[in-house]
Write an enzyme that holds these catalytic residues in place. Structure first.
Site, PDB file in Angstrom:
ATOM      1  CE  LYS A   1       5.108 -25.155 -31.903  1.00  0.00           C
ATOM      2  NZ  LYS A   1       5.547 -26.383 -32.467  1.00  0.00           N
TER       3      LYS A   1
ATOM      4  CE  LYS B   1       8.985 -33.786 -32.257  1.00  0.00           C
ATOM      5  NZ  LYS B   1       8.051 -32.933 -32.980  1.00  0.00           N
TER       6      LYS B   1
ATOM      7  CE  LYS C   1       5.257 -28.971 -25.880  1.00  0.00           C
ATOM      8  NZ  LYS C   1       4.596 -29.737 -26.882  1.00  0.00           N
TER       9      LYS C   1
HETATM   10  P1  ATP Z   1       7.804 -28.969 -30.960  1.00  0.00           P
HETATM   11  O1  ATP Z   1       8.432 -28.663 -29.662  1.00  0.00           O
HETATM   12  O2  ATP Z   1       8.769 -29.118 -32.088  1.00  0.00           O
HETATM   13  O3  ATP Z   1       6.618 -28.130 -31.279  1.00  0.00           O
HETATM   14  P2  ATP Z   1       6.718 -31.283 -29.689  1.00  0.00           P
HETATM   15  O4  ATP Z   1       7.878 -31.846 -28.927  1.00  0.00           O
HETATM   16  O5  ATP Z   1       5.646 -30.612 -28.938  1.00  0.00           O
HETATM   17  O6  ATP Z   1       7.228 -30.417 -30.880  1.00  0.00           O
HETATM   18  P3  ATP Z   1       4.866 -32.695 -31.411  1.00  0.00           P
HETATM   19  O7  ATP Z   1       5.213 -33.325 -32.711  1.00  0.00           O
HETATM   20  O8  ATP Z   1       4.137 -31.405 -31.471  1.00  0.00           O
HETATM   21  O9  ATP Z   1       6.138 -32.508 -30.502  1.00  0.00           O
HETATM   22  O10 ATP Z   1       4.049 -33.735 -30.549  1.00  0.00           O
HETATM   23  C1  ATP Z   1       3.997 -35.105 -30.771  1.00  0.00           C
HETATM   24  C2  ATP Z   1       3.206 -35.776 -29.652  1.00  0.00           C
HETATM   25  O11 ATP Z   1       3.942 -35.741 -28.438  1.00  0.00           O
HETATM   26  C3  ATP Z   1       1.866 -35.124 -29.351  1.00  0.00           C
HETATM   27  O12 ATP Z   1       0.903 -36.127 -29.062  1.00  0.00           O
HETATM   28  C4  ATP Z   1       2.144 -34.304 -28.115  1.00  0.00           C
HETATM   29  O13 ATP Z   1       0.984 -34.108 -27.331  1.00  0.00           O
HETATM   30  C5  ATP Z   1       3.144 -35.176 -27.400  1.00  0.00           C
HETATM   31  N1  ATP Z   1       4.048 -34.384 -26.547  1.00  0.00           N
HETATM   32  C6  ATP Z   1       4.881 -33.418 -26.961  1.00  0.00           C
HETATM   33  N2  ATP Z   1       5.586 -32.923 -25.925  1.00  0.00           N
HETATM   34  C7  ATP Z   1       5.160 -33.603 -24.827  1.00  0.00           C
HETATM   35  C8  ATP Z   1       5.504 -33.564 -23.426  1.00  0.00           C
HETATM   36  N3  ATP Z   1       6.416 -32.734 -22.978  1.00  0.00           N
HETATM   37  N4  ATP Z   1       4.880 -34.406 -22.586  1.00  0.00           N
HETATM   38  C9  ATP Z   1       3.953 -35.276 -23.038  1.00  0.00           C
HETATM   39  N5  ATP Z   1       3.581 -35.361 -24.331  1.00  0.00           N
HETATM   40  C10 ATP Z   1       4.167 -34.550 -25.224  1.00  0.00           C
END
Ligand code: ATP
Ligand code: LTN
Length: 334
Positions: A115, A200, A197
Site C-alpha cells: 500500500k 477492488k 491479485k
Molecule cells: P483493496 O484492493 O481496496 O485494498 P481488497 O479488494 O483487497 O481491497 P479488502 O477489503 O482488503 O479488499 O478485503 C476483503 C476480503 O476479501 C478479505 O478477506 C480479503 O482477504 C479478501 N480478498 C480480497 N481480494 C481477494 C482476492 N483477489 N481473492 C480472494 N480473496 C480476496
C-alpha cells in the site's frame, strides 16, 4: 452471546464495490460457515480511512457494503452486522494494543509495503498501524474463527502474537483466534494480469468482476480474460490465466479440476470462458436482485444497523472494561 456456539468474526473495508475475489475468498465462506457459529461482521470503515476517501462516495460505499453482506445471505436479525466506526471500543482497544506491538513486527507486514508503494504520497501512520486496529476488531469480541482471503494471513498471525503476549502478562484475557482461509478461491487473480491479485482498487475495469456487474458485462470480461497461446483447459503453474479461471469455475460450480478438464477436453478456450462467465452470472443474479430490494428499503436497513450497532457496542464494552482493568487504568466513578 446467548448460546455456546463458537464465535466467528470478519469484515471488509468500505472502499469501492466488492469484486468476485472478495466474494469467493471471503463473503461466500461467511455464508457457508454462518449456521455453525455465532457471527459478527463489520463494515470496516475506520480501516478505509487509511486511504483518502471522498466523503459522500465513502458513505454510499459503506451502506452498499452492508447491503451486500445481507444480499449474499447473512441475516441481520440473526447475525450482528454493524459499522466498525459506530463502536468506539475498536479505537480504544487499538490504542492499548499498539503499546503491546513492536515496530519490528509492523515493519514486516507485506500489505503495508504494497500500500505504501501504491500510495507513495500518503504513507500515513494509520496505514502502518492498520494491523493493530484489525487485531482490536477481532480480540474485542473474543473471536474463535476469522474467515479471510490468503492476503490477510499475516494480519491474523500478528493478531495471535499480540493476544498471546498480552495473555502472558495479564492472564487469559483474549481468545486466540484461528484463521479460516479457503482451499479454493483464497486468492483470485486479475483477469488481465493473472499474476496479480484481483483487487477492488484496480484501475483497469476489465481486470475485475464487480459483484454488481450485469450479466453481459460479466460474460464480456471473461471473454477478454488474458490466457495463454495453448488451447487445452488444464490446471498448471505456467498457465496462470486458465488456472485462475478454473479456480473461479470450481468455486462456483463445486466441480474439481479433474472434472473441469474432462468437461472441456477437445473444446477451446472460447467455450470454457463462456461457461465460466455464465456460471458466475448465474451465481450472482439472486444476490444482485436482493441487493436492489434492500437498497430501496431504507427503513429496514436503518433499523438493522441501529439494532446491531447496539449489540456490538454491548459485547465490545465487556472486553474493553476487562482490558482496562487488567492494565491498571483507573475505573470510572459511577
Ligand atoms: P483493496 O484492493 O481496496 O485494498 P481488497 O479488494 O483487497 O481491497 P479488502 O477489503 O482488503 O479488499 O478485503 C476483503 C476480503 O476479501 C478479505 O478477506 C480479503 O482477504 C479478501 N480478498 C480480497 N481480494 C481477494 C482476492 N483477489 N481473492 C480472494 N480473496 C480476496
Ligand atoms: N484487513 C481486512 C479487513 C478487516 C478484517 C478485520 C477482516 C479489518 N478488520 C477483522 C477480518 C477481521 C481486509 O480484508 N483487508
Amino acid at each position: 452471546m446467548s448460546n455456546d456456539k463458537k464465535l466467528l468474526y470478519s469484515g471488509m473495508q468500505a472502499t469501492g464495490t466488492l469484486t468476485l475475489g472478495n466474494y469467493l475468498g471471503a463473503l461466500k465462506n461467511w455464508v457457508t460457515l454462518n449456521e455453525e457459529y455465532e457471527c459478527l461482521y463489520g463494515v470496516m470503515d475506520l480501516h478505509s480511512l487509511t486511504v483518502r476517501q471522498v466523503p459522500a462516495d465513502f458513505r454510499k460505499n459503506a451502506r452498499s457494503l452492508y447491503a451486500l453482506y445481507v444480499a449474499a445471505g447473512l441475516d441481520p436479525e440473526k447475525n450482528c452486522i454493524y459499522y466498525q466506526s459506530h463502536v468506539s471500543g475498536h479505537a480504544e482497544l487499538s490504542w492499548i494494543l499498539s503499546c503491546f506491538t513492536y515496530m519490528g513486527e509492523l515493519n514486516r507486514m507485506t500489505q503495508f509495503k504494497d500500500k505504501a508503494a501504491k500510495h507513495a504520497d500518503n504513507i500515513n501512520a494509520g496505514l502502518y498501524t492498520y494491523p493493530v486496529l484489525m487485531a482490536a476488531d477481532i480480540l474485542l469480541y473474543q473471536a474463535d474463527l476469522v474467515p479471510v482471503g490468503a492476503d490477510q494471513k499475516q494480519h491474523l498471525e500478528i493478531t495471535r502474537d499480540i493476544a498471546q503476549r498480552f495473555n502472558s502478562i495479564y492472564g487469559d484475557v483474549f481468545t486466540i483466534p484461528e484463521p479460516y482461509i479457503p482451499k479454493a478461491g483464497a486468492k483470485i487473480m486479475s483477469l488481465q494480469e493473472p499474476e496479480k491479485k484481483m483487487s477492488k482498487s484496480d484501475e483497469n475495469a476489465n481486470a475485475t468482476i464487480k459483484l454488481l456487474d450485469d450479466r453481459d458485462t460479466i460474460i464480456r470480461k471473461f471473454k477478454r480474460a488474458v490466457t495463454d497461446s495453448d488451447t487445452v483447459v488444464r490446471y498448471a503453474e505456467e498457465k496462470p490465466g486458465i488456472s485462475n479461471l478454473m479456480d473461479i469455475y470450481s468455486c462456483v460450480t463445486g466441480k474439481s479440476n479433474d472434472e473441469i478438464e474432462k468437461e472441456f477436453a477437445g473444446k477451446g478456450y472460447g467455450d470454457f470462458k463462456l461457461a465460466v462467465g455464465e456460471a458466475v452470472a448465474d451465481e450472482l443474479a439472486p444476490l444482485q436482485k436482493r441487493y436492489e430490494e434492500l437498497m430501496a428499503d431504507k427503513a429496514y436497513l436503518d433499523a438493522m444497523i441501529k439494532m446491531n450497532d447496539e449489540k456490538a457496542q454491548y459485547l465490545a464494552n465487556k472486553t474493553l472494561r476487562k482490558v482496562q482493568k487488567k492494565v491498571g487504568l483507573t475505573e470510572r466513578i459511577r
